[in-house]
Design a protein around this motif. Structure first.
Motif, short mmCIF file in Angstrom:
data_model
loop_
_atom_site.label_atom_id
_atom_site.label_comp_id
_atom_site.label_asym_id
_atom_site.label_seq_id
_atom_site.Cartn_x
_atom_site.Cartn_y
_atom_site.Cartn_z
N LEU A 1 19.93 19.64 35.62
CA LEU A 1 20.45 19.23 34.32
C LEU A 1 21.24 17.95 34.43
CD1 LEU A 1 21.74 22.41 32.56
CD2 LEU A 1 19.91 20.87 31.90
N LEU B 1 18.24 10.73 30.97
CA LEU B 1 18.06 10.61 29.52
C LEU B 1 18.95 9.50 28.97
CD1 LEU B 1 17.90 14.34 28.38
CD2 LEU B 1 16.08 12.67 28.32
N LEU C 1 18.95 15.20 34.74
CA LEU C 1 18.28 15.02 33.46
C LEU C 1 19.18 14.25 32.50
CD1 LEU C 1 15.59 16.13 32.59
CD2 LEU C 1 16.72 18.11 31.65
N ARG C 2 20.45 14.66 32.44
CA ARG C 2 21.41 13.96 31.57
C ARG C 2 21.46 12.50 31.95
NH1 ARG C 2 24.95 18.69 31.53
NH2 ARG C 2 24.66 19.53 29.44
N ALA D 1 19.47 18.14 27.01
CA ALA D 1 19.38 18.67 28.36
C ALA D 1 19.78 20.15 28.40
CB ALA D 1 20.24 17.85 29.31
N SER D 2 20.81 20.53 27.63
CA SER D 2 21.21 21.95 27.60
C SER D 2 20.11 22.80 27.00
CB SER D 2 22.48 22.15 26.77
OG SER D 2 23.57 21.62 27.43
N ARG E 1 11.28 16.43 32.74
CA ARG E 1 12.26 17.11 31.89
C ARG E 1 12.04 18.60 31.79
NH1 ARG E 1 12.15 15.70 26.60
NH2 ARG E 1 10.46 14.21 26.56
N ALA F 1 16.99 22.15 27.16
CA ALA F 1 15.96 22.24 28.21
C ALA F 1 16.30 23.37 29.19
CB ALA F 1 15.82 20.91 28.94
N ALA F 2 17.60 23.56 29.45
CA ALA F 2 17.99 24.64 30.37
C ALA F 2 17.64 26.00 29.77
CB ALA F 2 19.49 24.56 30.65
N ASN G 1 21.66 13.48 23.83
CA ASN G 1 20.92 13.83 25.05
C ASN G 1 21.59 14.92 25.87
OD1 ASN G 1 18.69 12.24 24.65
ND2 ASN G 1 19.67 10.42 25.51
N ASP G 2 22.93 15.07 25.75
CA ASP G 2 23.59 16.18 26.44
C ASP G 2 23.03 17.51 25.93
OD1 ASP G 2 25.13 14.71 28.08
OD2 ASP G 2 26.98 14.87 26.91
#
Lengths: 211, 172
Positions: free
Chosen positions: B160, B167, B163-164, A41-42, B60, A44-45, A37-38
């Motif tokens: 972020l 998640l 989000l992290r 999320a990256s 998200r 997603a950035a 998930n890290d």
């Protein structure tokens, strides 16, 4: 599940989002993101940056019929695309590359087995099965190699890699990855150039095994 | 977009089309699609937006980020005649209620990001656009000096982190 400690480098996530990453590496990135998930999320950035560029793009006139044509197709039946979920130790993108089949292992010697997942002029990806305690031949890399662990773990001079971890090999890394004790180690490995083996015998066998 | 996702609202979809389709045209041509095929790609992308709307999660992503990824994947699928590997979808908890503050945070940071892009020097802006339109290889993205990846991403750092955090509860 032990925590993932070795991640996809940022520039590869950006390249994946942009679509410039060779296909075999994209299989590894999509597999790792499925489990991490890290990195999700990256990614997603990076998609947000792409979205901002799209949002600020200049507009171009469209053909007069396009809008009506799209709106008229909203109810059109669509052919279902094949959809692959995770299966056992294999993340969805690996199952997709296998087209839903079980891997067809080919022996490489010393108990090591492989299944080629995808190969083109740019890059190739394979599954490797390495018995516990077995070392891969000492090698370095002409280009980039991404190795993601799906089962068991391996260690080399740079550290230990467990399930979900990705090792990034480049021209500077010369290593002898060795499967740890316990379960056999199964990895997803992608390269964009042949590996360089130190010893003669693996070099001779290379064309046969397409490593 | 939420009216498209939840209510299957056609007027709302038409409004999305009117906003994004004219932007997508120049975007996909720059991204490597011949001009003659550009409208075909736009049609595919917008129909995908309609058909896969239930996968869009406003906690998200902002809609522009979601459409960006659909468009880049579609262009590569057409060029390679083979589907791009995509991560497994996260399973949303069907009972979960919308978290308005998270949706707002994503929207605000997307707005900051847009402003940050507009404040870049012309040279930097060109490089960022090249990177995200697939015109740079992964090696070039890594070695390109002047590519302000870190600066840009710091703009969305807060979102972020949330989000992290969110998640973490969702999987594994």
């Amino acid at each position: 599940m032990t925590a993932i400690t070795h991640h996809i480098p940022d520039h590869l996530l950006a390249s994946y989002a942009a679509g410039s990453l060779p296909h075999a590496f994209a299989v590894v990135v999509a597999s790792h993101v499925s489990m991490c998930n890290d990195c999700r999320a990256s990614l997603a950035a990076h998609q947000a940056v792409g979205g901002a560029i799209l949002e600020t793009a200049s507009t171009s006139p469209l053909s007069s019929g396009l809008r009506a044509s799209v709106l008229a197709q909203l109810d059109a039946p669509v052919r279902a695309e094949p959809h692959y979920d995770r299966s056992g130790i294999y993340p969805g993108p690996v199952v997709a590359a296998l087209q839903g089949q079980q891997p067809k292992w080919k022996a490489l010697g010393m108990g090591v087995r492989q299944t080629i997942l995808t190969a083109d002029a740019e890059s190739n990806a394979r599954l490797l099965f390495i018995p516990a305690g077995q070392a891969m031949p000492d090698h370095s890399h002409n280009g980039l190699e991404l190795t993601m662990v799906l089962q068991g773990s391996f260690s080399d001079s740079t550290g230990r890699f467990g399930i979900g971890d990705v090792e990034v090999g480049d021209e500077d890394l010369n290593h002898t990855p060795t499967a740890d004790a316990g379960d056999p180690c199964i990895c997803l490995a992608a390269t964009d150039a042949p590996l360089r083996f130190k010893a003669l015998l693996p070099r001779l066998l290379q064309p046969l095994f397409r490593i | 977009m939420l009216r498209v996702k939840i209510d299957r609202d056609r007027a709302a979809f038409a409004a999305l089309f009117d906003h994004f389709a004219p932007r997508l045209k120049g975007f996909v041509i720059r991204g490597g699609t011949p001009a003659a095929q550009a409208e075909e790609v736009i049609q595919d992308v917008m129909l995908t937006v309609w058909r896969k709307a239930e996968q869009f999660d406003p906690h998200r992503a902002q809609v522009s980020a979601w459409i960006y990824q659909i468009a880049r994947h579609r262009q590569i699928d057409i060029a390679r005649k083979e589907a791009r590997p995509v991560p497994e979808e996260l399973k949303e908890d069907p009972g979960a209620e919308a978290d308005a503050s998270q949706i707002l945070a994503i929207e605000q940071e997307s707005e900051h990001l847009k402003q940050a892009l507009q404040r870049l020097s012309a040279d930097q802006r060109i490089i960022v656009e090249k990177a995200y339109l697939g015109e740079l290889t992964h090696q070039e993205i890594q070695t390109q000096t002047g590519l302000p990846l870190g600066t840009i991403k710091s703009r969305i750092r807060l979102g972020l982190e949330r989000l992290r955090h969110d998640l973490k509860g969702l999987r594994t």
